[in-house]
Design a protein around this motif. Structure first.
Motif, mmCIF file in Angstrom:
data_model
loop_
_atom_site.group_PDB
_atom_site.id
_atom_site.type_symbol
_atom_site.label_atom_id
_atom_site.label_comp_id
_atom_site.label_asym_id
_atom_site.label_seq_id
_atom_site.Cartn_x
_atom_site.Cartn_y
_atom_site.Cartn_z
ATOM 1 N N ARG A 53 66.645 28.379 91.039
ATOM 2 C CA ARG A 53 67.496 29.549 90.766
ATOM 3 C C ARG A 53 66.990 30.791 91.490
ATOM 4 N NH1 ARG A 53 67.525 27.264 85.607
ATOM 5 N NH2 ARG A 53 65.905 28.666 84.882
ATOM 6 N N VAL A 54 65.684 31.033 91.437
ATOM 7 C CA VAL A 54 65.095 32.221 92.072
ATOM 8 C C VAL A 54 65.312 32.182 93.587
ATOM 9 C CG1 VAL A 54 62.876 33.311 92.659
ATOM 10 C CG2 VAL A 54 63.402 32.722 90.287
ATOM 11 N N PRO A 71 66.484 27.718 101.757
ATOM 12 C CA PRO A 71 65.119 27.672 101.228
ATOM 13 C C PRO A 71 64.633 26.232 101.034
ATOM 14 C CG PRO A 71 66.649 28.624 99.606
ATOM 15 C CD PRO A 71 67.431 28.306 100.827
ATOM 16 N N VAL A 72 63.384 25.986 101.435
ATOM 17 C CA VAL A 72 62.747 24.679 101.272
ATOM 18 C C VAL A 72 61.590 24.842 100.294
ATOM 19 C CG1 VAL A 72 61.460 22.814 102.404
ATOM 20 C CG2 VAL A 72 63.376 23.920 103.600
ATOM 21 N N ILE A 73 61.640 24.065 99.226
ATOM 22 C CA ILE A 73 60.568 24.049 98.227
ATOM 23 C C ILE A 73 59.813 22.736 98.394
ATOM 24 C CG2 ILE A 73 59.980 24.095 95.771
ATOM 25 C CD1 ILE A 73 62.693 25.553 95.306
ATOM 26 N N PHE A 74 58.549 22.835 98.760
ATOM 27 C CA PHE A 74 57.721 21.636 98.867
ATOM 28 C C PHE A 74 57.324 21.173 97.476
ATOM 29 C CE2 PHE A 74 57.089 22.894 103.257
ATOM 30 C CZ PHE A 74 57.042 21.667 103.899
ATOM 31 N N MET A 75 57.258 19.856 97.306
ATOM 32 C CA MET A 75 56.766 19.274 96.061
ATOM 33 C C MET A 75 55.863 18.108 96.443
ATOM 34 S SD MET A 75 60.332 17.657 94.826
ATOM 35 C CE MET A 75 61.003 16.365 95.870
ATOM 36 N N ASP A 121 61.884 22.261 83.797
ATOM 37 C CA ASP A 121 62.260 23.667 83.614
ATOM 38 C C ASP A 121 61.690 24.534 84.729
ATOM 39 O OD1 ASP A 121 63.658 23.022 81.364
ATOM 40 O OD2 ASP A 121 62.100 23.674 79.966
ATOM 41 N N GLU A 122 60.484 24.230 85.177
ATOM 42 C CA GLU A 122 59.860 25.014 86.236
ATOM 43 C C GLU A 122 60.602 24.846 87.557
ATOM 44 O OE1 GLU A 122 55.735 25.389 88.819
ATOM 45 O OE2 GLU A 122 55.723 24.163 87.001
ATOM 46 N N ILE A 123 60.923 23.606 87.937
ATOM 47 C CA ILE A 123 61.585 23.407 89.224
ATOM 48 C C ILE A 123 62.990 24.002 89.200
ATOM 49 C CG2 ILE A 123 62.545 21.079 88.842
ATOM 50 C CD1 ILE A 123 60.886 22.298 92.086
#
Length: 165
Positions: free
Chosen positions: A121-122, A82-86, A114-116
């Motif tokens: 985790r999800v 999974p790739v999370i863009f920021m 806390d959000e990232i």
């Protein structure tokens, strides 16, 4: 008893402040952090170590995050990661571009720790569930495959894999 394996998070960002902030927060959560300051360096790094999740800045000099993500997803051993863009880019067109490049999520800066961590985790749990399902199907001895919208094989069990002649 062996120590449990730590999750590996690759953070790709050209900002030293962001790298320091994220490295500290992620390491406190018990994960191992790998860092790349450019897209080409991230592509080289994943050929040596496959991370469990990638945090990717969309705006970097040289190869941007969108192109980096497309190239990461073209590597079979990393395609499932999974790739999370920021990014500071908040327009809908940028979010759509990030998801279209292969990202699973899009977080805008400034990033709340806390959000990232919750998003990591999800997405790790979802990726592991999908990997477990693929592994179960691979060992089931069935001939199964999935195709994309263009009709190309997107996934198949070993029994359905084309054989070289």
């Amino acid at each position: 008893m062996a120590e449990p394996q730590r999750d590996i998070v690759l953070v790709v960002d050209d900002s030293p402040d962001t790298l320091n902030f994220l490295t500290e927060a992620i390491e406190r959560s018990g994960a191992t952090v790998l860092v790349a300051v450019a897209g080409d360096l991230a592509l080289a790094l994943v050929d040596e170590i496959t991370p469990d999740v990638i945090l990717l800045d969309a705006m970097m000099p040289g190869m941007d995050g969108f192109e980096t993500c497309r190239r990461l997803k073209a590597k079979p051993h990393v395609a499932h990661v999974p790739v999370i863009f920021m990014t500071g880019l908040t327009e809908t067109e940028h979010i759509v571009k990030g998801l279209g490049a292969g990202g699973v999520d899009y977080v805008t800066k400034p990033i709340a720790p806390d959000e990232i961590l919750a998003r990591i985790r999800v997405h790790l749990a979802s990726a592991r569930a999908a990997q477990s399902a693929r592994a179960a199907l691979d060992t089931a001895g069935r001939t199964l495959f999935a195709v994309d919208a263009a009709g190309a094989v997107a996934w198949c069990t070993p029994q359905a894999a084309p054989t070289a002649n």
